[in-house]
Design an enzyme around this catalytic site. Structure first.
Site, PDB file in Angstrom:
ATOM      1  N   ASP A  50       0.845  -1.193   0.000  1.00  0.00           N
ATOM      2  CA  ASP A  50       0.000   0.000   0.000  1.00  0.00           C
ATOM      3  C   ASP A  50       0.880   1.243   0.000  1.00  0.00           C
ATOM      4  OD1 ASP A  50      -2.919   1.074   0.605  1.00  0.00           O
ATOM      5  OD2 ASP A  50      -1.488   2.267   1.756  1.00  0.00           O
ATOM      6  N   TYR A  55       3.330   9.929  -0.184  1.00  0.00           N
ATOM      7  CA  TYR A  55       4.328   9.398   0.753  1.00  0.00           C
ATOM      8  C   TYR A  55       5.750   9.690   0.282  1.00  0.00           C
ATOM      9  CZ  TYR A  55       0.270   6.729   2.452  1.00  0.00           C
ATOM     10  OH  TYR A  55      -0.965   6.352   2.924  1.00  0.00           O
ATOM     11  N   LYS A  80      -2.371   6.103  -4.331  1.00  0.00           N
ATOM     12  CA  LYS A  80      -3.471   7.039  -4.051  1.00  0.00           C
ATOM     13  C   LYS A  80      -3.161   8.373  -4.708  1.00  0.00           C
ATOM     14  CE  LYS A  80      -3.656   4.860   0.473  1.00  0.00           C
ATOM     15  NZ  LYS A  80      -2.267   4.566   0.819  1.00  0.00           N
ATOM     16  N   HIS A 111      -7.311   9.922  -2.334  1.00  0.00           N
ATOM     17  CA  HIS A 111      -6.722   9.813  -0.995  1.00  0.00           C
ATOM     18  C   HIS A 111      -7.642  10.393   0.087  1.00  0.00           C
ATOM     19  CE1 HIS A 111      -2.425   9.416   0.829  1.00  0.00           C
ATOM     20  NE2 HIS A 111      -3.327   9.178   1.758  1.00  0.00           N
ATOM     21  N   LEU A 193      -2.607  -0.362  13.703  1.00  0.00           N
ATOM     22  CA  LEU A 193      -1.939  -0.462  15.014  1.00  0.00           C
ATOM     23  C   LEU A 193      -1.979   0.877  15.735  1.00  0.00           C
ATOM     24  CD1 LEU A 193       1.137  -2.638  13.928  1.00  0.00           C
ATOM     25  CD2 LEU A 193      -0.906  -3.387  15.158  1.00  0.00           C
ATOM     26  N   LYS A 233       2.394  -0.892   8.970  1.00  0.00           N
ATOM     27  CA  LYS A 233       3.705  -0.355   8.586  1.00  0.00           C
ATOM     28  C   LYS A 233       4.714  -0.598   9.696  1.00  0.00           C
ATOM     29  CE  LYS A 233       6.659   3.203   9.439  1.00  0.00           C
ATOM     30  NZ  LYS A 233       7.042   3.858  10.702  1.00  0.00           N
ATOM     31  N   SER A 234       5.894  -1.047   9.318  1.00  0.00           N
ATOM     32  CA  SER A 234       7.018  -1.044  10.246  1.00  0.00           C
ATOM     33  C   SER A 234       8.297  -0.933   9.432  1.00  0.00           C
ATOM     34  CB  SER A 234       7.069  -2.322  11.085  1.00  0.00           C
ATOM     35  OG  SER A 234       8.237  -2.282  11.898  1.00  0.00           O
ATOM     36  N   ARG A 239       9.656  -6.762  13.382  1.00  0.00           N
ATOM     37  CA  ARG A 239       8.237  -6.401  13.517  1.00  0.00           C
ATOM     38  C   ARG A 239       7.463  -6.732  12.244  1.00  0.00           C
ATOM     39  NH1 ARG A 239       8.046  -0.484  16.445  1.00  0.00           N
ATOM     40  NH2 ARG A 239       8.249  -1.209  18.581  1.00  0.00           N
ATOM     41  N   ASN A 243       4.287  -9.036  12.361  1.00  0.00           N
ATOM     42  CA  ASN A 243       2.985  -8.584  11.864  1.00  0.00           C
ATOM     43  C   ASN A 243       2.412  -9.519  10.804  1.00  0.00           C
ATOM     44  OD1 ASN A 243       3.369  -6.441  13.563  1.00  0.00           O
ATOM     45  ND2 ASN A 243       3.850  -4.949  11.949  1.00  0.00           N
TER      46      ASN A 243
HETATM   47  P1  NDP Z   1       0.134   1.594  11.817  1.00  0.00           P
HETATM   48  O1  NDP Z   1      -1.125   1.511  12.598  1.00  0.00           O
HETATM   49  O2  NDP Z   1       0.459   0.526  10.836  1.00  0.00           O
HETATM   50  O3  NDP Z   1       1.290   1.763  12.888  1.00  0.00           O
HETATM   51  C1  NDP Z   1       2.609   1.995  12.508  1.00  0.00           C
HETATM   52  C2  NDP Z   1       3.375   2.248  13.796  1.00  0.00           C
HETATM   53  O4  NDP Z   1       3.339   1.077  14.611  1.00  0.00           O
HETATM   54  C3  NDP Z   1       4.809   2.597  13.561  1.00  0.00           C
HETATM   55  O5  NDP Z   1       5.154   3.539  14.556  1.00  0.00           O
HETATM   56  C4  NDP Z   1       5.541   1.276  13.805  1.00  0.00           C
HETATM   57  O6  NDP Z   1       6.831   1.535  14.274  1.00  0.00           O
HETATM   58  C5  NDP Z   1       4.679   0.644  14.864  1.00  0.00           C
HETATM   59  N1  NDP Z   1       4.660  -0.823  14.786  1.00  0.00           N
HETATM   60  C6  NDP Z   1       4.581  -1.592  13.678  1.00  0.00           C
HETATM   61  N2  NDP Z   1       4.586  -2.889  13.998  1.00  0.00           N
HETATM   62  C7  NDP Z   1       4.665  -2.961  15.337  1.00  0.00           C
HETATM   63  C8  NDP Z   1       4.716  -4.034  16.256  1.00  0.00           C
HETATM   64  N3  NDP Z   1       4.674  -5.293  15.851  1.00  0.00           N
HETATM   65  N4  NDP Z   1       4.785  -3.739  17.577  1.00  0.00           N
HETATM   66  C9  NDP Z   1       4.806  -2.466  18.013  1.00  0.00           C
HETATM   67  N5  NDP Z   1       4.755  -1.407  17.172  1.00  0.00           N
HETATM   68  C10 NDP Z   1       4.689  -1.649  15.851  1.00  0.00           C
HETATM   69  O7  NDP Z   1       0.124   3.046  11.128  1.00  0.00           O
HETATM   70  P2  NDP Z   1       0.074   3.639   9.698  1.00  0.00           P
HETATM   71  O8  NDP Z   1      -0.569   4.955   9.871  1.00  0.00           O
HETATM   72  O9  NDP Z   1       1.381   3.594   9.042  1.00  0.00           O
HETATM   73  O10 NDP Z   1      -0.968   2.746   8.873  1.00  0.00           O
HETATM   74  C11 NDP Z   1      -0.595   1.648   8.051  1.00  0.00           C
HETATM   75  C12 NDP Z   1      -0.656   2.024   6.588  1.00  0.00           C
HETATM   76  O11 NDP Z   1      -1.934   2.553   6.242  1.00  0.00           O
HETATM   77  C13 NDP Z   1       0.297   3.150   6.183  1.00  0.00           C
HETATM   78  O12 NDP Z   1       1.642   2.765   6.161  1.00  0.00           O
HETATM   79  C14 NDP Z   1      -0.276   3.524   4.844  1.00  0.00           C
HETATM   80  O13 NDP Z   1       0.067   2.590   3.852  1.00  0.00           O
HETATM   81  C15 NDP Z   1      -1.775   3.484   5.163  1.00  0.00           C
HETATM   82  N6  NDP Z   1      -2.299   4.810   5.590  1.00  0.00           N
HETATM   83  C16 NDP Z   1      -3.298   5.371   4.832  1.00  0.00           C
HETATM   84  C17 NDP Z   1      -3.824   6.588   5.159  1.00  0.00           C
HETATM   85  C18 NDP Z   1      -4.894   7.181   4.332  1.00  0.00           C
HETATM   86  O14 NDP Z   1      -5.232   8.365   4.526  1.00  0.00           O
HETATM   87  N7  NDP Z   1      -5.464   6.449   3.399  1.00  0.00           N
HETATM   88  C19 NDP Z   1      -3.341   7.363   6.331  1.00  0.00           C
HETATM   89  C20 NDP Z   1      -2.306   6.664   7.093  1.00  0.00           C
HETATM   90  C21 NDP Z   1      -1.845   5.434   6.732  1.00  0.00           C
HETATM   91  P3  NDP Z   1       8.178   1.058  13.494  1.00  0.00           P
HETATM   92  O15 NDP Z   1       8.089   1.489  12.078  1.00  0.00           O
HETATM   93  O16 NDP Z   1       9.242   1.751  14.272  1.00  0.00           O
HETATM   94  O17 NDP Z   1       8.229  -0.439  13.659  1.00  0.00           O
END
Ligand code: NDP
Length: 277
Positions: A50, A55, A80, A111, A193, A233-234, A239, A243
């Site tokens: 995604d 981005y 998007k 978006h 998350l 996302k990570s 992680r 996930n």
């Molecule tokens: P997420 O809910 O996926 O959370 C990401 C955060 O969680 C990061 O800080 C990451 O840290 C942390 N994390 C990931 N895995 C773990 C784990 N196993 N344990 C603890 N912490 C964890 O947030 P996003 O907002 O990124 O949402 C996911 C995706 O959705 C985005 O990447 C994007 O593709 C999409 N999106 C779409 C939007 C829209 O408007 N359509 C808006 C926002 C996101 P770290 O990286 O340090 O591991």
């Protein structure tokens, strides 16, 4: 009987296109880091990426895919269109596709709804044309509320195929989610998350301990069992692997309800009715 979920489980969009239920998200992934993130996700068997033009990392995502050797037809690539590009969605598509090194996208979406209805409708119409031309396999939207969706149905005769909205235990948007389900709009959950606030949800700890899983795994499994399409996302390899390890356990109905009960109308980010980019 409960559906048996696997890493290869898909959700069928109304036009028959199959979208993998679990993917990898690329928001807030700097180009130099997303190369590794996408590589690790692909190595672990993820086939749904995604992304978005906003981005600012699509070239790096494209490079990671090219380096991986995974065939294009095995992938589900998503982008998007940002609101500032709504007057020329075709060029936005071409730019994203070029950066991702592909000539088609599996799903392209608007978006955000934006506040300019005329522009939004024009942008969506171009998405539908791109779909008819085979340049995108599915046209979707993101952050659209019920009245935005009804407006599209009124204008174009059909609802969009998917709606990507913020969903997590603290903000489940259940009325919107149910509206989408009832109208055949696939629900994609962004921020699954809690956009990084997971560690603050102490209520998840005993549930996770019970399954010998992490809070992230329990929340992601909750999404899958509710039917949400997710792409956490990570930037950390361990992680990303964690996930994806969601298929050797399932949550009881009681624990599903416990997580449902964490709703507190908490949302991260902009407000869909007023946000203009
Ligand atoms: P997420 O809910 O996926 O959370 C990401 C955060 O969680 C990061 O800080 C990451 O840290 C942390 N994390 C990931 N895995 C773990 C784990 N196993 N344990 C603890 N912490 C964890 O947030 P996003 O907002 O990124 O949402 C996911 C995706 O959705 C985005 O990447 C994007 O593709 C999409 N999106 C779409 C939007 C829209 O408007 N359509 C808006 C926002 C996101 P770290 O990286 O340090 O591991």
């Amino acid at each position: 009987m409960r559906e048996v979920l696997t890493q290869n489980s898909t959700c069928s969009l109304r036009n028959g296109v199959q979208i993998p239920r679990l993917g990898y998200g690329t928001f807030e992934c700097p180009p130099e880091q997303v190369i590794n993130g996408v590589r690790w996700a692909l190595e672990l068997g993820c086939r749904h990426i995604d992304g978005a033009r906003a981005y600012d990392n699509e070239s790096a995502v494209g490079e990671a895919i090219a380096r991986s050797g995974v065939e294009r037809k095995e992938l589900f690539l998503v982008s998007k269109v940002w609101m500032t590009d709504y007057a020329d969605v075709r060029t936005a598509f071409e730019t994203s596709a070029r950066k991702l090194r592909t000539d088609y996208l599996d799903l392209l979406m608007l978006h955000w709804p934006g506040t300019d209805r005329t522009l939004r409708l024009k942008a969506y119409e171009t998405l539908l044309t791109l779909c008819q031309e085979g340049k995108i396999r599915a046209a979707g939207v993101s952050n659209f509320m019920i009245d935005h969706l009804q407006d599209l149905k009124g204008e174009f005769g059909e609802y969009p195929l998917s709606n990507q909205i913020q969903i997590h235990p603290w903000g489940q948007q259940e009325p919107l989610r149910q509206f989408c389900i009832q109208n055949g709009i696939a629900v994609e959950a962004w921020g699954p998350l809690m956009h990084g606030s997971l560690s603050q949800a102490a209520e998840l700890l005993p549930i996770a301990a019970n399954y010998r899983k992490s809070p992230a795994q329990v929340v992601l499994r909750w999404h899958l069992q509710k039917g949400n399409i997710i792409f956490p996302k990570s930037l950390h390899k361990e992680r990303i692997a964690e996930n994806m390890q969601l298929f050797d356990f399932s949550l009881s109905e009681q624990d599903m309800q416990l997580i449902d009960g964490l709703e507190r109308d908490w949302h991260w980010g902009p407000e869909p009715y007023s946000f203009n980019g």
